[in-house]
Design a protein around this motif. Sequence first.
Motif, PDB file in Angstrom:
ATOM      1  N   PRO A 378      -0.709   0.068  -9.393  1.00 56.59           N
ATOM      2  CA  PRO A 378       0.529  -0.674  -9.103  1.00 56.59           C
ATOM      3  C   PRO A 378       0.264  -1.829  -8.140  1.00 56.59           C
ATOM      4  O   PRO A 378      -0.530  -1.706  -7.203  1.00 56.59           O
ATOM      5  N   GLY A 379       0.916  -2.949  -8.387  1.00 57.15           N
ATOM      6  CA  GLY A 379       0.755  -4.124  -7.530  1.00 57.15           C
ATOM      7  C   GLY A 379      -0.216  -5.138  -8.082  1.00 57.15           C
ATOM      8  O   GLY A 379      -0.269  -6.283  -7.610  1.00 57.15           O
ATOM      9  N   ASP A 402       3.607  -2.010 -12.367  1.00 57.71           N
ATOM     10  CA  ASP A 402       4.062  -0.862 -11.591  1.00 57.71           C
ATOM     11  C   ASP A 402       3.651   0.423 -12.312  1.00 57.71           C
ATOM     12  O   ASP A 402       3.065   0.383 -13.400  1.00 57.71           O
ATOM     13  N   GLU A 403       3.958   1.569 -11.708  1.00 59.54           N
ATOM     14  CA  GLU A 403       3.527   2.853 -12.260  1.00 59.54           C
ATOM     15  C   GLU A 403       4.038   3.068 -13.685  1.00 59.54           C
ATOM     16  O   GLU A 403       3.304   3.488 -14.571  1.00 59.54           O
ATOM     17  N   SER A 404       5.330   2.767 -13.893  1.00 62.19           N
ATOM     18  CA  SER A 404       5.943   2.995 -15.198  1.00 62.19           C
ATOM     19  C   SER A 404       5.270   2.158 -16.271  1.00 62.19           C
ATOM     20  O   SER A 404       4.970   2.638 -17.372  1.00 62.19           O
TER      21      SER A 404
END
Length: 430
Positions: A378-379, A402-404
Amino acid sequence: MTPSPDNAAFTLLCVDDEANILSSLRRLFRPHGYAVLTATGGAEGLEILDQQPVDLIISDMRMPGMDGATFLAEARKRHPDTVRLLLTGYADMDSTIAAINAGQISRYIAKPWNDQDVVLTVREALERKALEREKSRLEALTLAQNAELKALNASLEDKVEARTAELKAAHEKLKQQFLTSIRVFSNLIELREGVLSGHSRRVADLARKIAIKLNFPSAEVQDVMLSGLLHDVGKIGLPDELLSKPVSHMSGDELGLLRKHPVAGQAALMGIENLRKAGTFIRAHHERWDGQGYPDRLSGLAIPYGARVLAVANDFDSLQIGSLSPRKMKQDEAITFIQQNRGKRYCPQAVDALIEVLGAVETASQTGHDMNPSSLKPGMVLARDLVTRDGVMLLAADFVLDESLIRQLRELEASEGIRLSIAIRPDKHP
Protein backbone atom coordinates in the motif's frame (compact mmCIF):
# COMPACT_ATOMS: atom_id res chain seq x y z
CA MET A 1 -50.47 52.38 50.39
CA THR A 2 -51.67 49.06 48.92
CA PRO A 3 -49.10 46.26 49.24
CA SER A 4 -47.55 45.24 45.93
CA PRO A 5 -45.91 41.96 44.98
CA ASP A 6 -42.58 43.75 44.83
CA ASN A 7 -42.96 45.12 48.37
CA ALA A 8 -44.16 41.78 49.71
CA ALA A 9 -40.99 40.20 48.39
CA PHE A 10 -38.86 42.31 50.77
CA THR A 11 -38.11 41.55 54.41
CA LEU A 12 -37.04 44.23 56.93
CA LEU A 13 -35.26 43.65 60.25
CA CYS A 14 -35.66 46.36 62.89
CA VAL A 15 -33.21 46.20 65.84
CA ASP A 16 -33.67 48.40 68.93
CA ASP A 17 -33.59 47.80 72.69
CA GLU A 18 -36.75 49.92 73.16
CA ALA A 19 -40.00 48.02 72.54
CA ASN A 20 -41.94 51.19 71.72
CA ILE A 21 -39.47 52.04 68.92
CA LEU A 22 -39.88 48.56 67.43
CA SER A 23 -43.67 48.83 67.63
CA SER A 24 -43.57 52.21 65.91
CA LEU A 25 -41.42 50.84 63.06
CA ARG A 26 -43.66 47.78 62.71
CA ARG A 27 -46.76 49.93 62.44
CA LEU A 28 -44.99 52.24 59.99
CA PHE A 29 -43.95 49.57 57.47
CA ARG A 30 -46.69 46.95 57.61
CA PRO A 31 -49.18 49.01 55.57
CA HIS A 32 -46.60 49.14 52.79
CA GLY A 33 -46.54 45.39 52.34
CA TYR A 34 -43.13 44.62 53.81
CA ALA A 35 -42.47 41.62 56.03
CA VAL A 36 -41.16 43.13 59.30
CA LEU A 37 -38.96 41.23 61.76
CA THR A 38 -37.77 42.70 65.09
CA ALA A 39 -34.89 42.11 67.50
CA THR A 40 -34.14 43.74 70.86
CA GLY A 41 -30.37 43.64 70.45
CA GLY A 42 -27.47 42.97 68.15
CA ALA A 43 -26.93 39.34 69.16
CA GLU A 44 -30.60 38.51 68.55
CA GLY A 45 -30.47 40.36 65.24
CA LEU A 46 -27.47 38.28 64.07
CA GLU A 47 -29.32 35.06 64.97
CA ILE A 48 -32.29 36.14 62.85
CA LEU A 49 -29.99 37.06 59.94
CA ASP A 50 -28.40 33.62 60.08
CA GLN A 51 -31.80 31.88 60.05
CA GLN A 52 -33.57 33.63 57.16
CA PRO A 53 -32.86 36.10 54.36
CA VAL A 54 -33.28 39.79 55.12
CA ASP A 55 -33.19 42.59 52.56
CA LEU A 56 -32.83 45.66 54.78
CA ILE A 57 -31.75 46.31 58.40
CA ILE A 58 -32.69 49.34 60.47
CA SER A 59 -30.66 49.43 63.69
CA ASP A 60 -30.50 51.85 66.60
CA MET A 61 -27.05 53.18 67.43
CA ARG A 62 -27.25 53.07 71.22
CA MET A 63 -27.95 49.56 72.52
CA PRO A 64 -26.55 47.69 75.54
CA GLY A 65 -24.00 44.96 74.96
CA MET A 66 -23.52 45.46 71.23
CA ASP A 67 -24.09 48.92 69.83
CA GLY A 68 -25.57 49.54 66.39
CA ALA A 69 -22.24 50.27 64.70
CA THR A 70 -20.73 46.96 65.88
CA PHE A 71 -23.87 45.04 64.96
CA LEU A 72 -24.07 46.50 61.44
CA ALA A 73 -20.35 45.90 60.88
CA GLU A 74 -20.78 42.23 61.83
CA ALA A 75 -23.95 41.98 59.71
CA ARG A 76 -21.95 43.33 56.78
CA LYS A 77 -19.33 40.59 57.20
CA ARG A 78 -21.93 37.81 57.31
CA HIS A 79 -24.45 39.17 54.81
CA PRO A 80 -22.81 41.83 52.64
CA ASP A 81 -25.77 42.13 50.25
CA THR A 82 -28.17 43.32 52.98
CA VAL A 83 -28.97 47.05 52.96
CA ARG A 84 -28.03 48.69 56.30
CA LEU A 85 -29.62 51.85 57.83
CA LEU A 86 -28.63 53.46 61.16
CA LEU A 87 -31.00 55.14 63.65
CA THR A 88 -29.13 57.64 65.79
CA GLY A 89 -30.03 60.30 68.28
CA TYR A 90 -26.46 61.40 68.79
CA ALA A 91 -25.48 64.89 67.92
CA ASP A 92 -21.86 63.74 67.62
CA MET A 93 -21.41 63.49 63.87
CA ASP A 94 -17.91 62.01 64.20
CA SER A 95 -19.16 58.83 65.89
CA THR A 96 -21.95 58.51 63.29
CA ILE A 97 -19.48 58.84 60.41
CA ALA A 98 -17.22 56.24 62.01
CA ALA A 99 -20.20 53.88 62.31
CA ILE A 100 -21.14 54.49 58.68
CA ASN A 101 -17.60 53.67 57.53
CA ALA A 102 -17.27 50.56 59.71
CA GLY A 103 -20.54 49.00 58.61
CA GLN A 104 -20.70 50.60 55.15
CA ILE A 105 -24.13 51.87 56.09
CA SER A 106 -26.24 53.17 53.23
CA ARG A 107 -27.81 56.02 55.21
CA TYR A 108 -28.46 57.16 58.75
CA ILE A 109 -31.81 58.34 60.10
CA ALA A 110 -31.80 60.92 62.89
CA LYS A 111 -34.16 60.62 65.82
CA PRO A 112 -36.84 61.78 66.04
CA TRP A 113 -37.68 60.83 62.45
CA ASN A 114 -40.31 61.90 59.98
CA ASP A 115 -42.40 58.86 59.03
CA GLN A 116 -42.75 59.88 55.40
CA ASP A 117 -38.99 60.47 55.08
CA VAL A 118 -38.22 57.08 56.61
CA VAL A 119 -40.67 55.28 54.30
CA LEU A 120 -39.20 57.10 51.28
CA THR A 121 -35.64 56.28 52.36
CA VAL A 122 -36.45 52.59 52.75
CA ARG A 123 -38.35 52.51 49.45
CA GLU A 124 -35.41 54.06 47.55
CA ALA A 125 -32.94 51.71 49.19
CA LEU A 126 -35.07 48.68 48.32
CA GLU A 127 -35.57 49.90 44.75
CA ARG A 128 -31.80 49.90 44.36
CA LYS A 129 -31.80 46.47 45.96
CA ALA A 130 -34.42 45.31 43.45
CA LEU A 131 -32.32 46.64 40.59
CA GLU A 132 -29.27 44.84 41.91
CA ARG A 133 -31.32 41.66 42.36
CA GLU A 134 -32.62 41.91 38.78
CA LYS A 135 -29.14 42.66 37.52
CA SER A 136 -27.80 39.55 39.26
CA ARG A 137 -30.69 37.49 37.90
CA LEU A 138 -30.09 38.71 34.36
CA GLU A 139 -26.35 38.14 34.65
CA ALA A 140 -26.93 34.58 35.89
CA LEU A 141 -29.47 34.03 33.13
CA THR A 142 -27.03 35.39 30.55
CA LEU A 143 -24.25 33.14 31.82
CA ALA A 144 -26.54 30.12 31.69
CA GLN A 145 -27.79 31.00 28.21
CA ASN A 146 -24.23 31.63 27.03
CA ALA A 147 -23.20 28.23 28.36
CA GLU A 148 -26.17 26.61 26.62
CA LEU A 149 -25.40 28.51 23.43
CA LYS A 150 -21.75 27.48 23.59
CA ALA A 151 -22.74 23.85 24.07
CA LEU A 152 -25.27 24.16 21.25
CA ASN A 153 -22.70 25.76 18.96
CA ALA A 154 -20.18 23.03 19.75
CA SER A 155 -22.80 20.38 19.09
CA LEU A 156 -23.91 22.18 15.94
CA GLU A 157 -20.33 22.48 14.71
CA ASP A 158 -19.83 18.76 15.28
CA LYS A 159 -23.07 17.98 13.46
CA VAL A 160 -22.20 20.33 10.58
CA GLU A 161 -18.71 18.85 10.36
CA ALA A 162 -20.08 15.31 10.37
CA ARG A 163 -22.74 16.19 7.80
CA THR A 164 -20.19 17.98 5.65
CA ALA A 165 -17.94 14.92 5.76
CA GLU A 166 -20.91 12.73 4.76
CA LEU A 167 -21.82 15.03 1.88
CA LYS A 168 -18.19 15.24 0.79
CA ALA A 169 -17.89 11.47 0.83
CA ALA A 170 -21.18 11.12 -1.06
CA HIS A 171 -20.07 13.73 -3.58
CA GLU A 172 -16.73 12.00 -4.04
CA LYS A 173 -18.51 8.68 -4.50
CA LEU A 174 -20.84 10.16 -7.11
CA LYS A 175 -17.87 11.78 -8.83
CA GLN A 176 -15.99 8.48 -8.96
CA GLN A 177 -19.09 6.66 -10.19
CA PHE A 178 -19.53 9.31 -12.88
CA LEU A 179 -15.90 9.02 -13.99
CA THR A 180 -16.10 5.24 -13.93
CA SER A 181 -19.22 5.39 -16.11
CA ILE A 182 -17.43 7.64 -18.57
CA ARG A 183 -14.43 5.29 -18.71
CA VAL A 184 -16.72 2.30 -19.29
CA PHE A 185 -18.50 4.22 -22.04
CA SER A 186 -15.13 5.16 -23.55
CA ASN A 187 -14.06 1.51 -23.54
CA LEU A 188 -17.30 0.57 -25.31
CA ILE A 189 -16.57 3.17 -27.99
CA GLU A 190 -13.08 1.75 -28.47
CA LEU A 191 -14.42 -1.76 -29.01
CA ARG A 192 -15.18 -0.63 -32.56
CA GLU A 193 -11.68 0.67 -33.13
CA GLY A 194 -9.95 -2.71 -33.05
CA VAL A 195 -6.20 -2.15 -33.26
CA LEU A 196 -6.72 1.48 -32.20
CA SER A 197 -8.01 0.37 -28.80
CA GLY A 198 -6.62 2.47 -25.93
CA HIS A 199 -6.35 5.62 -28.04
CA SER A 200 -9.00 7.61 -26.16
CA ARG A 201 -7.57 6.64 -22.79
CA ARG A 202 -4.07 7.69 -23.77
CA VAL A 203 -5.32 10.96 -25.25
CA ALA A 204 -7.32 11.70 -22.08
CA ASP A 205 -4.35 11.08 -19.81
CA LEU A 206 -1.95 13.14 -21.93
CA ALA A 207 -4.45 15.99 -22.33
CA ARG A 208 -5.00 16.04 -18.56
CA LYS A 209 -1.27 16.34 -17.92
CA ILE A 210 -0.92 19.12 -20.48
CA ALA A 211 -3.83 21.02 -18.92
CA ILE A 212 -2.23 20.73 -15.49
CA LYS A 213 1.08 21.97 -16.91
CA LEU A 214 -0.79 24.99 -18.33
CA ASN A 215 -2.33 25.69 -14.88
CA PHE A 216 -5.92 25.01 -15.90
CA PRO A 217 -8.44 25.20 -13.02
CA SER A 218 -9.13 21.76 -11.57
CA ALA A 219 -12.69 21.69 -12.96
CA GLU A 220 -11.43 22.47 -16.46
CA VAL A 221 -8.69 19.85 -16.15
CA GLN A 222 -11.44 17.31 -15.58
CA ASP A 223 -13.39 18.63 -18.58
CA VAL A 224 -10.29 18.23 -20.74
CA MET A 225 -9.79 14.68 -19.48
CA LEU A 226 -13.44 13.80 -20.12
CA SER A 227 -13.28 15.26 -23.62
CA GLY A 228 -10.22 13.10 -24.27
CA LEU A 229 -12.08 9.96 -23.21
CA LEU A 230 -15.12 10.83 -25.35
CA HIS A 231 -13.61 12.77 -28.26
CA ASP A 232 -14.45 9.96 -30.72
CA VAL A 233 -18.02 9.38 -29.51
CA GLY A 234 -19.28 10.96 -32.74
CA LYS A 235 -17.65 8.14 -34.73
CA ILE A 236 -20.02 5.49 -33.38
CA GLY A 237 -22.21 5.66 -36.48
CA LEU A 238 -19.35 5.56 -39.00
CA PRO A 239 -18.67 2.41 -41.09
CA ASP A 240 -16.01 -0.02 -39.83
CA GLU A 241 -13.94 0.30 -43.00
CA LEU A 242 -13.77 4.05 -42.57
CA LEU A 243 -12.58 3.77 -38.98
CA SER A 244 -9.72 1.47 -39.98
CA LYS A 245 -8.48 3.72 -42.81
CA PRO A 246 -5.85 6.45 -42.22
CA VAL A 247 -7.08 9.98 -42.88
CA SER A 248 -4.47 10.43 -45.60
CA HIS A 249 -6.03 7.54 -47.57
CA MET A 250 -9.65 8.72 -47.41
CA SER A 251 -11.60 10.01 -50.39
CA GLY A 252 -13.32 13.37 -50.41
CA ASP A 253 -16.68 11.82 -49.53
CA GLU A 254 -15.11 9.81 -46.74
CA LEU A 255 -13.41 12.90 -45.35
CA GLY A 256 -16.70 14.76 -45.48
CA LEU A 257 -18.36 11.99 -43.50
CA LEU A 258 -15.48 11.82 -41.00
CA ARG A 259 -15.53 15.56 -40.42
CA LYS A 260 -19.06 15.38 -39.08
CA HIS A 261 -18.01 13.45 -35.99
CA PRO A 262 -16.97 16.47 -33.81
CA VAL A 263 -20.43 18.02 -34.20
CA ALA A 264 -22.11 14.66 -33.65
CA GLY A 265 -19.96 14.11 -30.57
CA GLN A 266 -20.99 17.42 -29.04
CA ALA A 267 -24.66 16.74 -29.82
CA ALA A 268 -24.46 13.33 -28.15
CA LEU A 269 -23.31 14.95 -24.89
CA MET A 270 -25.57 18.01 -25.00
CA GLY A 271 -28.18 16.55 -22.67
CA ILE A 272 -25.68 15.75 -19.89
CA GLU A 273 -24.94 18.92 -17.92
CA ASN A 274 -21.61 17.72 -16.54
CA LEU A 275 -20.36 16.99 -20.07
CA ARG A 276 -21.43 20.17 -21.86
CA LYS A 277 -18.04 21.87 -21.45
CA ALA A 278 -16.29 18.72 -22.61
CA GLY A 279 -18.68 18.73 -25.58
CA THR A 280 -17.45 22.19 -26.66
CA PHE A 281 -13.86 20.90 -26.58
CA ILE A 282 -14.85 17.84 -28.63
CA ARG A 283 -16.54 20.01 -31.28
CA ALA A 284 -13.43 22.18 -31.69
CA HIS A 285 -10.62 19.62 -31.33
CA HIS A 286 -10.06 19.45 -35.09
CA GLU A 287 -9.86 23.21 -35.50
CA ARG A 288 -6.42 24.53 -36.47
CA TRP A 289 -4.43 27.47 -35.16
CA ASP A 290 -4.24 28.86 -38.74
CA GLY A 291 -8.00 28.56 -39.28
CA GLN A 292 -7.86 25.66 -41.76
CA GLY A 293 -9.55 23.13 -39.48
CA TYR A 294 -13.17 22.01 -39.11
CA PRO A 295 -16.11 22.19 -38.46
CA ASP A 296 -16.26 25.96 -37.79
CA ARG A 297 -12.87 27.10 -39.20
CA LEU A 298 -11.95 28.80 -35.96
CA SER A 299 -8.44 30.14 -35.56
CA GLY A 300 -6.01 31.21 -32.84
CA LEU A 301 -7.48 32.23 -29.51
CA ALA A 302 -11.03 31.78 -30.84
CA ILE A 303 -10.51 28.04 -30.38
CA PRO A 304 -11.40 26.96 -26.81
CA TYR A 305 -8.19 26.42 -24.84
CA GLY A 306 -9.25 22.92 -23.81
CA ALA A 307 -9.82 22.01 -27.47
CA ARG A 308 -6.32 23.23 -28.37
CA VAL A 309 -4.87 20.96 -25.70
CA LEU A 310 -7.02 18.05 -26.88
CA ALA A 311 -5.92 18.59 -30.50
CA VAL A 312 -2.23 18.27 -29.62
CA ALA A 313 -2.75 15.18 -27.44
CA ASN A 314 -5.03 13.53 -30.00
CA ASP A 315 -2.74 14.08 -32.99
CA PHE A 316 0.36 13.04 -31.04
CA ASP A 317 -1.21 9.63 -30.33
CA SER A 318 -2.89 9.36 -33.76
CA LEU A 319 0.45 9.82 -35.51
CA GLN A 320 1.90 6.89 -33.57
CA ILE A 321 -1.00 4.48 -34.19
CA GLY A 322 -1.24 5.32 -37.89
CA SER A 323 -4.75 6.78 -37.94
CA LEU A 324 -3.56 10.22 -39.05
CA SER A 325 -0.46 9.49 -41.14
CA PRO A 326 0.19 6.88 -43.90
CA ARG A 327 2.42 4.95 -41.49
CA LYS A 328 2.90 4.65 -37.77
CA MET A 329 5.41 7.18 -36.49
CA LYS A 330 7.84 6.67 -33.67
CA GLN A 331 7.47 8.96 -30.70
CA ASP A 332 10.35 11.22 -31.69
CA GLU A 333 8.93 11.50 -35.21
CA ALA A 334 5.53 12.44 -33.82
CA ILE A 335 7.16 15.05 -31.60
CA THR A 336 9.02 16.50 -34.62
CA PHE A 337 5.75 16.69 -36.59
CA ILE A 338 3.99 18.48 -33.74
CA GLN A 339 6.87 20.93 -33.30
CA GLN A 340 7.03 21.68 -37.03
CA ASN A 341 3.34 22.62 -36.95
CA ARG A 342 3.63 24.81 -33.86
CA GLY A 343 1.77 28.05 -34.64
CA LYS A 344 0.28 26.49 -37.78
CA ARG A 345 -1.92 23.54 -36.86
CA TYR A 346 -1.36 23.76 -33.12
CA CYS A 347 -1.43 26.32 -30.32
CA PRO A 348 2.19 27.22 -29.41
CA GLN A 349 1.52 27.06 -25.66
CA ALA A 350 -0.09 23.61 -25.96
CA VAL A 351 2.86 22.30 -27.98
CA ASP A 352 5.39 23.62 -25.47
CA ALA A 353 3.44 22.06 -22.59
CA LEU A 354 3.29 18.73 -24.47
CA ILE A 355 7.08 18.66 -24.85
CA GLU A 356 7.54 19.39 -21.12
CA VAL A 357 5.02 16.69 -20.16
CA LEU A 358 6.65 14.12 -22.44
CA GLY A 359 10.03 14.87 -20.90
CA ALA A 360 8.61 14.34 -17.40
CA VAL A 361 6.83 11.15 -18.47
CA GLU A 362 9.98 9.78 -20.07
CA THR A 363 11.98 10.51 -16.93
CA ALA A 364 9.36 8.83 -14.72
CA SER A 365 9.24 5.85 -17.06
CA GLN A 366 13.00 5.49 -16.98
CA THR A 367 13.15 5.64 -13.18
CA GLY A 368 10.21 3.29 -12.62
CA HIS A 369 10.73 -0.45 -12.20
CA ASP A 370 8.41 -3.38 -12.75
CA MET A 371 6.94 -5.48 -9.95
CA ASN A 372 4.38 -8.29 -9.77
CA PRO A 373 1.27 -8.06 -7.54
CA SER A 374 2.74 -10.31 -4.84
CA SER A 375 5.47 -7.70 -4.18
CA LEU A 376 3.19 -4.66 -4.06
CA LYS A 377 2.60 -2.66 -0.89
CA PRO A 378 0.00 0.00 0.00
CA GLY A 379 1.17 3.52 -0.83
CA MET A 380 3.09 2.56 -3.97
CA VAL A 381 2.42 4.77 -7.02
CA LEU A 382 2.17 3.59 -10.63
CA ALA A 383 4.90 4.95 -12.92
CA ARG A 384 2.80 4.27 -16.04
CA ASP A 385 -0.64 3.01 -17.04
CA LEU A 386 -1.47 -0.62 -16.26
CA VAL A 387 -2.97 -2.07 -19.45
CA THR A 388 -4.06 -5.65 -20.26
CA ARG A 389 -2.95 -7.52 -23.36
CA ASP A 390 -6.31 -6.57 -24.90
CA GLY A 391 -5.56 -2.88 -24.49
CA VAL A 392 -7.96 -2.32 -21.58
CA MET A 393 -6.64 0.13 -19.00
CA LEU A 394 -6.90 -1.18 -15.46
CA LEU A 395 -5.20 1.71 -13.68
CA ALA A 396 -3.77 5.05 -14.80
CA ALA A 397 -0.29 6.35 -14.09
CA ASP A 398 0.16 8.11 -10.73
CA PHE A 399 -2.53 5.93 -9.13
CA VAL A 400 -1.86 5.21 -5.43
CA LEU A 401 -2.29 1.54 -4.52
CA ASP A 402 -4.08 0.33 -1.40
CA GLU A 403 -4.68 -3.07 0.23
CA SER A 404 -8.01 -3.67 -1.52
CA LEU A 405 -6.65 -2.87 -4.96
CA ILE A 406 -3.53 -4.98 -4.48
CA ARG A 407 -5.72 -7.91 -3.44
CA GLN A 408 -7.88 -7.49 -6.57
CA LEU A 409 -4.79 -7.44 -8.81
CA ARG A 410 -3.53 -10.66 -7.22
CA GLU A 411 -6.94 -12.30 -7.66
CA LEU A 412 -7.08 -11.14 -11.28
CA GLU A 413 -3.65 -12.60 -11.99
CA ALA A 414 -4.65 -15.92 -10.41
CA SER A 415 -8.11 -16.20 -12.00
CA GLU A 416 -7.03 -15.21 -15.52
CA GLY A 417 -3.79 -17.20 -15.46
CA ILE A 418 -1.81 -14.13 -16.53
CA ARG A 419 1.28 -12.46 -15.20
CA LEU A 420 0.96 -8.72 -14.55
CA SER A 421 3.98 -6.44 -14.65
CA ILE A 422 3.36 -3.20 -12.79
CA ALA A 423 5.70 -0.20 -13.02
CA ILE A 424 6.23 1.49 -9.65
CA ARG A 425 7.74 4.92 -9.07
CA PRO A 426 10.73 4.53 -6.76
CA ASP A 427 10.35 8.08 -5.39
CA LYS A 428 6.95 6.99 -3.97
CA HIS A 429 8.13 3.59 -2.75
CA PRO A 430 6.96 3.18 0.89
